[in-house]
Design a protein around this motif. Sequence first.
Motif, PDB file in Angstrom:
ATOM      1  N   LYS A 166      -4.635 -12.220  10.240  1.00  0.00           N
ATOM      2  CA  LYS A 166      -3.963 -11.896  11.503  1.00  0.00           C
ATOM      3  C   LYS A 166      -2.452 -11.789  11.310  1.00  0.00           C
ATOM      4  O   LYS A 166      -1.761 -11.056  11.978  1.00  0.00           O
ATOM      5  N   LYS A 167      -1.858 -12.546  10.332  1.00  0.00           N
ATOM      6  CA  LYS A 167      -0.388 -12.591  10.270  1.00  0.00           C
ATOM      7  C   LYS A 167       0.190 -11.266   9.786  1.00  0.00           C
ATOM      8  O   LYS A 167       1.347 -10.965   9.982  1.00  0.00           O
ATOM      9  N   HIS A 168      -0.648 -10.394   9.183  1.00  0.00           N
ATOM     10  CA  HIS A 168      -0.118  -9.134   8.701  1.00  0.00           C
ATOM     11  C   HIS A 168       0.022  -8.168   9.865  1.00  0.00           C
ATOM     12  O   HIS A 168      -0.969  -7.693  10.410  1.00  0.00           O
ATOM     13  N   THR A 206      -5.833   1.717   9.645  1.00  0.00           N
ATOM     14  CA  THR A 206      -4.581   1.046  10.041  1.00  0.00           C
ATOM     15  C   THR A 206      -3.821   0.567   8.812  1.00  0.00           C
ATOM     16  O   THR A 206      -4.422   0.001   7.889  1.00  0.00           O
ATOM     17  N   PHE A 207      -2.505   0.822   8.808  1.00  0.00           N
ATOM     18  CA  PHE A 207      -1.639   0.297   7.742  1.00  0.00           C
ATOM     19  C   PHE A 207      -1.163  -1.097   8.145  1.00  0.00           C
ATOM     20  O   PHE A 207      -0.676  -1.293   9.266  1.00  0.00           O
ATOM     21  N   TYR A 208      -1.287  -2.077   7.238  1.00  0.00           N
ATOM     22  CA  TYR A 208      -0.823  -3.448   7.491  1.00  0.00           C
ATOM     23  C   TYR A 208       0.308  -3.806   6.541  1.00  0.00           C
ATOM     24  O   TYR A 208       0.284  -3.409   5.363  1.00  0.00           O
ATOM     25  N   LEU A 209       1.273  -4.563   7.042  1.00  0.00           N
ATOM     26  CA  LEU A 209       2.388  -5.032   6.205  1.00  0.00           C
ATOM     27  C   LEU A 209       1.845  -5.974   5.145  1.00  0.00           C
ATOM     28  O   LEU A 209       1.496  -7.115   5.425  1.00  0.00           O
ATOM     29  N   SER A 210       1.755  -5.480   3.909  1.00  0.00           N
ATOM     30  CA  SER A 210       1.185  -6.296   2.812  1.00  0.00           C
ATOM     31  C   SER A 210       2.251  -6.726   1.802  1.00  0.00           C
ATOM     32  O   SER A 210       2.079  -7.694   1.084  1.00  0.00           O
ATOM     33  N   HIS A 211       3.366  -5.983   1.745  1.00  0.00           N
ATOM     34  CA  HIS A 211       4.427  -6.275   0.765  1.00  0.00           C
ATOM     35  C   HIS A 211       5.783  -6.254   1.472  1.00  0.00           C
ATOM     36  O   HIS A 211       6.530  -5.279   1.366  1.00  0.00           O
ATOM     37  N   PRO A 212       6.109  -7.341   2.217  1.00  0.00           N
ATOM     38  CA  PRO A 212       7.415  -7.374   2.891  1.00  0.00           C
ATOM     39  C   PRO A 212       8.556  -7.526   1.888  1.00  0.00           C
ATOM     40  O   PRO A 212       8.389  -8.162   0.849  1.00  0.00           O
ATOM     41  N   ASN A 213       9.695  -6.897   2.179  1.00  0.00           N
ATOM     42  CA  ASN A 213      10.932  -7.068   1.421  1.00  0.00           C
ATOM     43  C   ASN A 213      10.719  -6.933  -0.091  1.00  0.00           C
ATOM     44  O   ASN A 213      10.972  -7.859  -0.866  1.00  0.00           O
ATOM     45  N   MET A 214      10.238  -5.768  -0.534  1.00  0.00           N
ATOM     46  CA  MET A 214       9.950  -5.538  -1.957  1.00  0.00           C
ATOM     47  C   MET A 214      11.259  -5.490  -2.743  1.00  0.00           C
ATOM     48  O   MET A 214      12.245  -4.918  -2.275  1.00  0.00           O
ATOM     49  N   MET A 268      -1.069   3.004  -0.096  1.00  0.00           N
ATOM     50  CA  MET A 268       0.065   2.264   0.463  1.00  0.00           C
ATOM     51  C   MET A 268       1.143   3.219   0.916  1.00  0.00           C
ATOM     52  O   MET A 268       1.353   4.272   0.318  1.00  0.00           O
ATOM     53  N   LEU A 269       1.817   2.836   1.989  1.00  0.00           N
ATOM     54  CA  LEU A 269       3.024   3.530   2.455  1.00  0.00           C
ATOM     55  C   LEU A 269       4.182   2.550   2.246  1.00  0.00           C
ATOM     56  O   LEU A 269       4.127   1.417   2.733  1.00  0.00           O
ATOM     57  N   VAL A 270       5.185   2.966   1.468  1.00  0.00           N
ATOM     58  CA  VAL A 270       6.340   2.122   1.148  1.00  0.00           C
ATOM     59  C   VAL A 270       7.577   2.878   1.605  1.00  0.00           C
ATOM     60  O   VAL A 270       7.744   4.051   1.262  1.00  0.00           O
ATOM     61  N   TYR A 271       8.419   2.246   2.476  1.00  0.00           N
ATOM     62  CA  TYR A 271       9.574   3.018   2.941  1.00  0.00           C
ATOM     63  C   TYR A 271      10.763   2.110   3.263  1.00  0.00           C
ATOM     64  O   TYR A 271      10.639   0.889   3.333  1.00  0.00           O
ATOM     65  N   THR A 272      11.916   2.736   3.414  1.00  0.00           N
ATOM     66  CA  THR A 272      13.130   2.047   3.812  1.00  0.00           C
ATOM     67  C   THR A 272      13.869   2.867   4.866  1.00  0.00           C
ATOM     68  O   THR A 272      13.792   4.095   4.851  1.00  0.00           O
ATOM     69  N   THR A 273      14.560   2.176   5.774  1.00  0.00           N
ATOM     70  CA  THR A 273      15.495   2.867   6.684  1.00  0.00           C
ATOM     71  C   THR A 273      16.900   2.292   6.456  1.00  0.00           C
ATOM     72  O   THR A 273      17.740   2.303   7.339  1.00  0.00           O
ATOM     73  N   GLY A 274      17.081   1.734   5.229  1.00  0.00           N
ATOM     74  CA  GLY A 274      18.396   1.194   4.898  1.00  0.00           C
ATOM     75  C   GLY A 274      18.514  -0.297   5.127  1.00  0.00           C
ATOM     76  O   GLY A 274      19.592  -0.878   5.004  1.00  0.00           O
ATOM     77  N   ASP A 275      17.378  -0.935   5.423  1.00  0.00           N
ATOM     78  CA  ASP A 275      17.402  -2.387   5.673  1.00  0.00           C
ATOM     79  C   ASP A 275      16.315  -3.055   4.843  1.00  0.00           C
ATOM     80  O   ASP A 275      15.471  -3.799   5.367  1.00  0.00           O
ATOM     81  N   GLY A 276      16.288  -2.735   3.530  1.00  0.00           N
ATOM     82  CA  GLY A 276      15.257  -3.294   2.650  1.00  0.00           C
ATOM     83  C   GLY A 276      14.047  -2.369   2.551  1.00  0.00           C
ATOM     84  O   GLY A 276      13.974  -1.322   3.215  1.00  0.00           O
ATOM     85  N   VAL A 277      13.102  -2.766   1.689  1.00  0.00           N
ATOM     86  CA  VAL A 277      11.910  -1.935   1.411  1.00  0.00           C
ATOM     87  C   VAL A 277      10.675  -2.736   1.802  1.00  0.00           C
ATOM     88  O   VAL A 277      10.548  -3.920   1.445  1.00  0.00           O
ATOM     89  N   ASN A 278       9.778  -2.095   2.551  1.00  0.00           N
ATOM     90  CA  ASN A 278       8.545  -2.773   2.963  1.00  0.00           C
ATOM     91  C   ASN A 278       7.330  -1.916   2.645  1.00  0.00           C
ATOM     92  O   ASN A 278       7.383  -0.682   2.783  1.00  0.00           O
ATOM     93  N   GLY A 279       6.265  -2.572   2.198  1.00  0.00           N
ATOM     94  CA  GLY A 279       5.037  -1.876   1.791  1.00  0.00           C
ATOM     95  C   GLY A 279       3.874  -2.190   2.723  1.00  0.00           C
ATOM     96  O   GLY A 279       3.686  -3.344   3.091  1.00  0.00           O
ATOM     97  N   PHE A 280       3.132  -1.139   3.086  1.00  0.00           N
ATOM     98  CA  PHE A 280       2.020  -1.265   4.027  1.00  0.00           C
ATOM     99  C   PHE A 280       0.756  -0.725   3.372  1.00  0.00           C
ATOM    100  O   PHE A 280       0.769   0.375   2.813  1.00  0.00           O
ATOM    101  N   THR A 281      -0.308  -1.494   3.422  1.00  0.00           N
ATOM    102  CA  THR A 281      -1.575  -1.093   2.803  1.00  0.00           C
ATOM    103  C   THR A 281      -2.553  -0.624   3.869  1.00  0.00           C
ATOM    104  O   THR A 281      -2.692  -1.257   4.910  1.00  0.00           O
ATOM    105  N   LEU A 282      -3.196   0.510   3.594  1.00  0.00           N
ATOM    106  CA  LEU A 282      -4.147   1.091   4.544  1.00  0.00           C
ATOM    107  C   LEU A 282      -5.493   0.373   4.452  1.00  0.00           C
ATOM    108  O   LEU A 282      -6.025   0.196   3.358  1.00  0.00           O
ATOM    109  N   ASN A 283      -5.983  -0.058   5.623  1.00  0.00           N
ATOM    110  CA  ASN A 283      -7.373  -0.531   5.690  1.00  0.00           C
ATOM    111  C   ASN A 283      -8.199   0.687   6.093  1.00  0.00           C
ATOM    112  O   ASN A 283      -8.214   1.074   7.271  1.00  0.00           O
TER     113      ASN A 283
END
Length: 336
Positions: free
Chosen positions: A3-5, A193-201, A173-188
């Motif tokens: 649930k936390k993702h 649905t993409f879930y935040l699986s790799h915060p602040n890479m 996975m979708l990995v992107y930045t808007t200039g405030d760090g990099v976050n990775g999302f894994t598709l279920n």
Amino acid sequence: MDKKHKTLGEFIIENQSSFQYSSGELSKLINAIRLAAKVVNHEVNKAGLIDILGAAGDTNIQGEDQQKLDVLANEKFIQTLKNREIVCGIASEEEDDFISINSQDEQHQNKYIVLIDPLDGSSNIDVNVSVGTIFSIYRRVTPVGTPVTIEDFLQPGDNQVAAGYIVYGTSTMLVYTTGDGVNGFTLNPAIGTFYLSHPNMQFPETGKIYSVNEGNYIHFPQGVKDYIKYCQQEEGDRPYTSRYIGSLVSDFHRNMIKGGIYMYPKSSKASEGKLRLLYECNPMAFLAEQANGKASDGKGRIMELKPTELHQRVPFFCGSTKMVEKAEEFIANALK
Ligand code: P6P
């Protein structure tokens, strides 16, 4: 899924206010890319099952055989971005020239342009190896409401407002930045649905993996040869491990997690290297720097380069900061 993702949708909403251009359009743009990614993922994952493999018969501006999935991915991303009336211009590896999109609604003149490599590493498709999509987003520099010009696309990488990739690998996975760090999302894939699986890479500051096509070794500049030999020497934490997938997105992704350097140098066969500045090197450089890594053309920052043409190529060294700096050191020393 735990649930936390949080989902990509929740993440975009939560972070919209922190984005300096928080008009909401960028959020819609990332959402459009998310949708196109799911559609392309579905096609990539079943590529072996339907008659979609094999060259589409055409060749793109790079002179490369266009795999049918290249064509499909290109069409899906362009169609999705066009339909939402969010962008005013698109450039793609698969399109000879940029595409100008004039909004039908005078009030909502769009201010973003997108550059994409819709299916990077596509030669890997029919051998079932990971491929990826790379995207780069800028605000236009010409007046809103007028057709975009080439100047809107020839901006230095430092002007990017967002960049990212989708890697169609063992998971998508979708990995992107808007200039405030990099976050990775894994598709279920079961629920789309993409879930935040790799915060602040973050790239480890150094690593023990180097990625380069060593088949080109004899064609490399001396400094690059010297660095490759340095990686192979028995000394300290060396020799390093050589890992080269033939898919920039996959090599970059592994190196960001484990530490490493990816290199596509210039050579006597390719005077400016192979990778394209606008829709491969700049977006990957933005991600690298946002993840405390480094991206260089062998001499200086990729994102400082002023582009001169849409499909221009540059030498590319990207990954853990200490490793890129060491490669630059060998290149500089060989020129003395
Ligand atoms: P080579 C794929 O075509 C690509 O642009 C990158 O994804 C990859 O790292 C590189 O080219 C592979 O090129 O010449 O080593 O086969």
